[in-house]
Design a protein around this motif. Structure first.
Motif, PDB file in Angstrom:
ATOM      1  N   ARG A  24      -7.564 -10.437 -14.750  1.00  0.00           N
ATOM      2  CA  ARG A  24      -8.811 -10.335 -15.506  1.00  0.00           C
ATOM      3  C   ARG A  24      -9.740  -9.325 -14.850  1.00  0.00           C
ATOM      4  O   ARG A  24     -10.370  -8.520 -15.522  1.00  0.00           O
ATOM      5  CB  ARG A  24      -9.478 -11.704 -15.581  1.00  0.00           C
ATOM      6  N   GLU A  25      -9.812  -9.340 -13.520  1.00  0.00           N
ATOM      7  CA  GLU A  25     -10.670  -8.397 -12.799  1.00  0.00           C
ATOM      8  C   GLU A  25     -10.213  -6.962 -13.011  1.00  0.00           C
ATOM      9  O   GLU A  25     -11.039  -6.049 -13.083  1.00  0.00           O
ATOM     10  CB  GLU A  25     -10.655  -8.708 -11.305  1.00  0.00           C
ATOM     11  N   LEU A  26      -8.898  -6.775 -13.112  1.00  0.00           N
ATOM     12  CA  LEU A  26      -8.346  -5.439 -13.324  1.00  0.00           C
ATOM     13  C   LEU A  26      -8.362  -5.022 -14.791  1.00  0.00           C
ATOM     14  O   LEU A  26      -8.141  -3.871 -15.123  1.00  0.00           O
ATOM     15  CB  LEU A  26      -6.921  -5.367 -12.789  1.00  0.00           C
ATOM     16  N   GLY A  27      -8.577  -5.989 -15.658  1.00  0.00           N
ATOM     17  CA  GLY A  27      -8.632  -5.685 -17.082  1.00  0.00           C
ATOM     18  C   GLY A  27      -7.263  -5.470 -17.697  1.00  0.00           C
ATOM     19  O   GLY A  27      -7.120  -4.713 -18.653  1.00  0.00           O
ATOM     20  N   VAL A  28      -6.255  -6.155 -17.138  1.00  0.00           N
ATOM     21  CA  VAL A  28      -4.900  -6.046 -17.683  1.00  0.00           C
ATOM     22  C   VAL A  28      -4.382  -7.435 -18.004  1.00  0.00           C
ATOM     23  O   VAL A  28      -4.905  -8.447 -17.529  1.00  0.00           O
ATOM     24  CB  VAL A  28      -3.936  -5.347 -16.695  1.00  0.00           C
ATOM     25  N   ASP A  29      -3.345  -7.489 -18.797  1.00  0.00           N
ATOM     26  CA  ASP A  29      -2.714  -8.744 -19.144  1.00  0.00           C
ATOM     27  C   ASP A  29      -2.017  -9.343 -17.923  1.00  0.00           C
ATOM     28  O   ASP A  29      -1.498  -8.622 -17.072  1.00  0.00           O
ATOM     29  CB  ASP A  29      -1.688  -8.506 -20.265  1.00  0.00           C
ATOM     30  N   TYR A  30      -1.998 -10.663 -17.839  1.00  0.00           N
ATOM     31  CA  TYR A  30      -1.375 -11.356 -16.721  1.00  0.00           C
ATOM     32  C   TYR A  30       0.090 -10.958 -16.564  1.00  0.00           C
ATOM     33  O   TYR A  30       0.560 -10.696 -15.455  1.00  0.00           O
ATOM     34  CB  TYR A  30      -1.492 -12.872 -16.925  1.00  0.00           C
ATOM     35  N   GLU A  31       0.818 -10.906 -17.668  1.00  0.00           N
ATOM     36  CA  GLU A  31       2.244 -10.575 -17.619  1.00  0.00           C
ATOM     37  C   GLU A  31       2.474  -9.144 -17.126  1.00  0.00           C
ATOM     38  O   GLU A  31       3.422  -8.868 -16.397  1.00  0.00           O
ATOM     39  CB  GLU A  31       2.900 -10.764 -18.990  1.00  0.00           C
ATOM     40  N   THR A  32       1.602  -8.236 -17.512  1.00  0.00           N
ATOM     41  CA  THR A  32       1.713  -6.850 -17.056  1.00  0.00           C
ATOM     42  C   THR A  32       1.556  -6.774 -15.549  1.00  0.00           C
ATOM     43  O   THR A  32       2.352  -6.133 -14.857  1.00  0.00           O
ATOM     44  CB  THR A  32       0.647  -5.972 -17.739  1.00  0.00           C
ATOM     45  N   LEU A  33       0.555  -7.456 -15.030  1.00  0.00           N
ATOM     46  CA  LEU A  33       0.336  -7.476 -13.591  1.00  0.00           C
ATOM     47  C   LEU A  33       1.510  -8.131 -12.876  1.00  0.00           C
ATOM     48  O   LEU A  33       1.985  -7.640 -11.857  1.00  0.00           O
ATOM     49  CB  LEU A  33      -0.961  -8.205 -13.259  1.00  0.00           C
ATOM     50  N   ARG A  34       1.986  -9.239 -13.411  1.00  0.00           N
ATOM     51  CA  ARG A  34       3.121  -9.944 -12.807  1.00  0.00           C
ATOM     52  C   ARG A  34       4.354  -9.056 -12.758  1.00  0.00           C
ATOM     53  O   ARG A  34       5.055  -8.995 -11.741  1.00  0.00           O
ATOM     54  CB  ARG A  34       3.415 -11.217 -13.589  1.00  0.00           C
ATOM     55  N   ASN A  35       4.620  -8.321 -13.844  1.00  0.00           N
ATOM     56  CA  ASN A  35       5.770  -7.419 -13.875  1.00  0.00           C
ATOM     57  C   ASN A  35       5.621  -6.292 -12.858  1.00  0.00           C
ATOM     58  O   ASN A  35       6.591  -5.906 -12.204  1.00  0.00           O
ATOM     59  CB  ASN A  35       5.974  -6.844 -15.278  1.00  0.00           C
ATOM     60  N   CYS A  36       4.411  -5.769 -12.718  1.00  0.00           N
ATOM     61  CA  CYS A  36       4.177  -4.704 -11.739  1.00  0.00           C
ATOM     62  C   CYS A  36       4.399  -5.206 -10.322  1.00  0.00           C
ATOM     63  O   CYS A  36       5.030  -4.531  -9.505  1.00  0.00           O
ATOM     64  CB  CYS A  36       2.768  -4.144 -11.877  1.00  0.00           C
ATOM     65  N   VAL A  37       3.882  -6.393 -10.031  1.00  0.00           N
ATOM     66  CA  VAL A  37       4.053  -6.968  -8.694  1.00  0.00           C
ATOM     67  C   VAL A  37       5.529  -7.239  -8.435  1.00  0.00           C
ATOM     68  O   VAL A  37       6.055  -6.925  -7.359  1.00  0.00           O
ATOM     69  CB  VAL A  37       3.215  -8.260  -8.544  1.00  0.00           C
TER      70      VAL A  37
ATOM     71  N   THR B 235       8.132  -5.770  -9.747  1.00  0.00           N
ATOM     72  CA  THR B 235       8.825  -4.494  -9.580  1.00  0.00           C
ATOM     73  C   THR B 235       8.567  -3.914  -8.198  1.00  0.00           C
ATOM     74  O   THR B 235       9.486  -3.426  -7.536  1.00  0.00           O
ATOM     75  CB  THR B 235       8.372  -3.496 -10.662  1.00  0.00           C
ATOM     76  N   ALA B 236       7.325  -3.994  -7.735  1.00  0.00           N
ATOM     77  CA  ALA B 236       6.984  -3.469  -6.410  1.00  0.00           C
ATOM     78  C   ALA B 236       7.679  -4.264  -5.312  1.00  0.00           C
ATOM     79  O   ALA B 236       8.199  -3.685  -4.352  1.00  0.00           O
ATOM     80  CB  ALA B 236       5.474  -3.501  -6.212  1.00  0.00           C
ATOM     81  N   GLU B 237       7.705  -5.577  -5.451  1.00  0.00           N
ATOM     82  CA  GLU B 237       8.385  -6.408  -4.453  1.00  0.00           C
ATOM     83  C   GLU B 237       9.873  -6.106  -4.425  1.00  0.00           C
ATOM     84  O   GLU B 237      10.494  -6.057  -3.380  1.00  0.00           O
ATOM     85  CB  GLU B 237       8.146  -7.890  -4.755  1.00  0.00           C
ATOM     86  N   HIS B 238      10.434  -5.931  -5.599  1.00  0.00           N
ATOM     87  CA  HIS B 238      11.870  -5.630  -5.711  1.00  0.00           C
ATOM     88  C   HIS B 238      12.182  -4.285  -5.049  1.00  0.00           C
ATOM     89  O   HIS B 238      13.185  -4.138  -4.343  1.00  0.00           O
ATOM     90  CB  HIS B 238      12.262  -5.599  -7.179  1.00  0.00           C
ATOM     91  N   ALA B 239      11.338  -3.311  -5.263  1.00  0.00           N
ATOM     92  CA  ALA B 239      11.559  -1.980  -4.694  1.00  0.00           C
ATOM     93  C   ALA B 239      11.458  -2.016  -3.173  1.00  0.00           C
ATOM     94  O   ALA B 239      12.213  -1.332  -2.476  1.00  0.00           O
ATOM     95  CB  ALA B 239      10.549  -0.995  -5.260  1.00  0.00           C
ATOM     96  N   GLN B 240      10.547  -2.810  -2.651  1.00  0.00           N
ATOM     97  CA  GLN B 240      10.382  -2.898  -1.205  1.00  0.00           C
ATOM     98  C   GLN B 240      11.511  -3.681  -0.559  1.00  0.00           C
ATOM     99  O   GLN B 240      11.939  -3.375   0.543  1.00  0.00           O
ATOM    100  CB  GLN B 240       9.049  -3.553  -0.853  1.00  0.00           C
ATOM    101  N   ALA B 241      12.006  -4.687  -1.245  1.00  0.00           N
ATOM    102  CA  ALA B 241      13.038  -5.544  -0.682  1.00  0.00           C
ATOM    103  C   ALA B 241      14.431  -4.934  -0.813  1.00  0.00           C
ATOM    104  O   ALA B 241      15.316  -5.261  -0.039  1.00  0.00           O
ATOM    105  CB  ALA B 241      13.012  -6.909  -1.369  1.00  0.00           C
ATOM    106  N   ALA B 242      14.611  -4.062  -1.786  1.00  0.00           N
ATOM    107  CA  ALA B 242      15.932  -3.476  -2.024  1.00  0.00           C
ATOM    108  C   ALA B 242      16.306  -2.550  -0.877  1.00  0.00           C
ATOM    109  O   ALA B 242      15.504  -1.726  -0.450  1.00  0.00           O
ATOM    110  CB  ALA B 242      15.931  -2.709  -3.341  1.00  0.00           C
ATOM    111  N   PRO B 243      17.523  -2.688  -0.374  1.00  0.00           N
ATOM    112  CA  PRO B 243      17.955  -1.770   0.687  1.00  0.00           C
ATOM    113  C   PRO B 243      18.114  -0.358   0.136  1.00  0.00           C
ATOM    114  O   PRO B 243      18.504  -0.170  -1.020  1.00  0.00           O
ATOM    115  CB  PRO B 243      19.304  -2.340   1.120  1.00  0.00           C
ATOM    116  N   VAL B 244      17.778   0.600   0.938  1.00  0.00           N
ATOM    117  CA  VAL B 244      17.890   1.994   0.532  1.00  0.00           C
ATOM    118  C   VAL B 244      19.332   2.429   0.779  1.00  0.00           C
ATOM    119  O   VAL B 244      19.794   2.423   1.919  1.00  0.00           O
ATOM    120  CB  VAL B 244      16.911   2.879   1.334  1.00  0.00           C
TER     121      VAL B 244
END
Length: 65
Positions: A3-16, A18-27
């Protein structure tokens, strides 16, 4: 937070997620995301240059006749 960012909850959840997945994935093979992007761009450029080379080769053959 969404709400503070002005985006939908699901959009924020998907972004988080995706970011967690990218950080956790081995290169793979020690190649970073930036390097993979650069490889894609370079491969695209190679295809363009090969196409240009073929066109020039055909032009030289035509002009040599």
């Amino acid at each position: 937070m969404a709400r503070e960012l002005g985006v939908d909850y699901e959009t924020l959840r998907n972004c988080v997620r995706t970011a967690e997945h990218a950080q956790a994935a081995p290169v793979p093979d020690g190649v970073s995301a930036d390097e993979r992007q650069e490889l894609r761009e370079l491969r695209k450029r190679v295809v363009e240059l090969e196409s240009e080379k073929d066109i020039l080769r055909k032009a030289v053959i035509y002009l040599a006749k």
